[in-house]
Write an enzyme that holds these catalytic residues in place. Structure first.
Site, short mmCIF file in Angstrom:
data_model
loop_
_atom_site.label_atom_id
_atom_site.label_comp_id
_atom_site.label_asym_id
_atom_site.label_seq_id
_atom_site.Cartn_x
_atom_site.Cartn_y
_atom_site.Cartn_z
N LYS A 119 46.45 41.47 31.97
CA LYS A 119 47.43 42.13 32.83
C LYS A 119 47.86 41.13 33.90
CE LYS A 119 47.94 46.30 35.72
NZ LYS A 119 47.33 47.59 36.12
N SER A 126 49.89 51.87 35.24
CA SER A 126 50.64 50.64 35.44
C SER A 126 50.29 49.56 34.39
CB SER A 126 50.35 50.08 36.84
OG SER A 126 48.98 49.71 36.95
N SER A 174 45.51 53.89 35.85
CA SER A 174 46.33 52.90 35.15
C SER A 174 45.74 52.26 33.90
CB SER A 174 46.74 51.79 36.12
OG SER A 174 47.81 52.24 36.88
N1 GLN Z 1 50.05 56.09 39.13
C1 GLN Z 1 49.15 55.74 40.18
C2 GLN Z 1 49.90 55.02 41.26
O1 GLN Z 1 51.05 54.76 41.09
C3 GLN Z 1 48.01 54.93 39.68
C4 GLN Z 1 48.32 53.52 39.42
C5 GLN Z 1 47.12 52.66 39.14
O2 GLN Z 1 46.09 53.15 38.70
N2 GLN Z 1 47.26 51.37 39.39
O3 GLN Z 1 49.36 54.69 42.28
#
Ligand code: GLN
Length: 500
Positions: free
Chosen positions: A77, A154, A178
């Site tokens: 990532k 994400s 995410s």
């Molecule tokens: N959707 C959540 C956010 O936007 C979680 C994102 C994540 O786990 N990085 O904060």
């Protein structure tokens, strides 16, 4: 030979047996990656470096017995800093940034560690903020099951890479879902470990008290193998847990009571009523319930539990995460880190322009929320209150774990939506996180694995949540399920393409 459909366990075995070389595998995957630019999964490649790492692995393999993952490809990532690839965290402000060092996870998995070969960096929501992978400066990434749909975020690029057969495994990070959410939406397996299990050193921070890295792969067994390398104490991360290394594969293939076999007799699966309420779409409910039936068939007992503050996890998370983000992102000012605006009048103007030009809308929204809830006069009303409820959420899990060993439920309320559907309505997007936020707020391990298909033939994942340090148990249950069912073997249309 369809090498791209194989698990990392299978690839490792073939590499050790010299049925294929690491260089052949790297070439094969790099070709697959460049043949599907429409998925927008990869954001940076460095083929020379990939081939250098593969060559090194082949030299090691030629010498005989090597670590299991030697020569197996992996994608990282773009939130993990890397010496040989750009690291942008999906943001314009980090355009062309190259780190002078590798993140802990990258180093442990790479040439100087387990010997995995890095194929490149994969797409993500900007600074890991999002649930659809649409907030990336590199553009939206697309779901390999249906290119009109989002992969989830994400860690969208990581999930796509595995689901489309572009990489056998990938790293991801999970602040509020995410790893689990894109894994669910793309039909793969992923685990977010207990907070502090995996070092955050070199992982660009979003919300430091919630961020945790984990593996994403085809099977629970693959995740266990990767987690064996990724987890462990690291003195460079002050929140890294000082515990001895653990073997996450130790329970695989064992019954719940510890004998050889797959029986789940003795396992108590908690079903929180708040996870099966009105907000859950009927197609997802059906798939998750059929997985629960399978657990019962394998001998598990299901018990009703309650997590009463589930609904509050959204406001609590969306106060705490932006608060921490607003502080973490202050370093991107065009001086310490980040692209500097080309034209400006004075120092203050330079800061303003660099940050205004460099950050996207979602990141700016969160910085504003974060600075607001931390500001004098509002701190007690928002931030402190959120922290108090966070504690209650963690306690609710402990109460639930008195009557069950693991908790099961959906990962997301619906299957993957259409690209563009939710971008203009952020609060609607935040609701997608309802089932994934609480484990992060409590610091608990949680995973997602494929359990069926919902509307429009899109994949559905089931979430398993464990108590602290119960990763091996979660993976044990998931592995037993995967030996009895075939959902994790379903191939996306993109994975079926080109049997290279
Ligand atoms: N959707 C959540 C956010 O936007 C979680 C994102 C994540 O786990 N990085 O904060």
């Amino acid at each position: 030979m369809t090498w791209h459909t194989k698990t990392i366990k299978e690839l490792a075995t073939s590499l050790q047996a010299k049925e294929i070389s690491s260089q052949e595998l790297a070439t094969l995957f790099l070709n697959r990656i460049s043949s599907v630019p429409e998925l927008n999964a990869f954001v940076d490649l460095n083929e020379e470096q990939t081939m250098r790492e593969a060559k090194f692995a082949d030299e090691q393999l030629a010498k005989g017995s090597q670590p299991l993952l030697m020569g197996v490809p992996v994608a990282h990532k773009d939130v993990f800093v890397t010496k040989h690839w750009k690291t942008t965290a999906g943001s314009k402000i980090l355009t062309n940034y190259i780190s002078p060092f590798d993140a802990h996870v990258v180093a442990e998995l790479g040439t100087n560690g387990a010997g995995m070969v890095c194929l490149g960096k994969v797409n993500m929501d900007e600074f890991a903020m999002g649930s659809t992978n649409e907030s990336s400066y590199a553009g939206a990434a697309k779901n390999p099951w249906n290119i009109d749909r989002v992969p989830g975020g994400s860690s969208g690029g990581s999930a796509i890479a595995v689901a489309a057969g572009l990489s056998p495994a990938a790293t991801g990070t999970d602040t509020g879902g995410s790893i689990r959410q894109p894994a669910s939406l793309c039909g793969i397996t992923g685990i977010k470990p207990t907070y502090g299990k995996v070092s955050r050193f070199g992982m660009i921070a979003y919300a430091s008290s919630l961020d945790q890295a984990g593996p994403m792969a085809k099977t629970a067994e693959d995740c266990a193998i990767m987690l064996n390398v990724m987890a462990g104490h690291d003195a460079k991360d002050s929140t890294s847990l000082d515990k001895a290394k653990e073997d996450y594969t130790k329970n695989l293939g064992k019954t719940w009571t510890g004998e050889a076999g797959l029986s789940l007799k003795g396992l108590r699966v908690g079903l929180p009523k708040e996870y099966f309420g009105d907000g859950l779409s009927s197609d997802v409910r059906k798939a998750v319930e059929s997985a629960i039936e399978q657990f019962k068939k394998m001998g598990a007992e299901c018990v009703p539990v309650t997590l009463p503050k589930t609904e509050l996890s959204i406001p609590v998370y969306y106060v705490i995460a932006p608060a921490e983000a607003s502080s973490n992102l202050s370093r991107f000012d065009g001086v310490r880190y980040g692209r500097r605006a080309e034209k400006y009048d004075d120092l203050l103007d330079m800061y303003k322009r660099s940050r205004s030009e460099g950050f996207g809308a979602e990141v700016k929204r969160r910085i504003m929320i974060g600075t607001y809830v931390l500001s004098h006069g509002y701190y007690d009303a928002y931030y402190l209150k959120a922290q108090r409820i966070r504690r209650i959420i963690a306690q609710d899990f402990q109460n639930a774990f008195e009557s069950c060993d693991i908790i099961a439920g959906p990962v997301a309320p619906t299957v993957a939506g259409k690209v563009g559907e939710k971008v203009s309505d952020p609060t609607q997007m935040y609701l997608e996180d309802i089932y994934t936020l609480s484990p992060n707020l409590a610091g608990l391990p949680a995973m997602s694995m494929p359990c069926g298909f919902g509307d429009n033939e899109m994949p559905v994942g089931i979430q398993l949540i464990g108590n602290y340090f119960a990763e091996a148990k979660l993976l044990q249950v998931a592995h037993a399920y995967q030996l009895e069912t075939d959902w994790h073997k379903a191939q996306s249309p993109f994975a079926k393409k080109g049997g290279l």
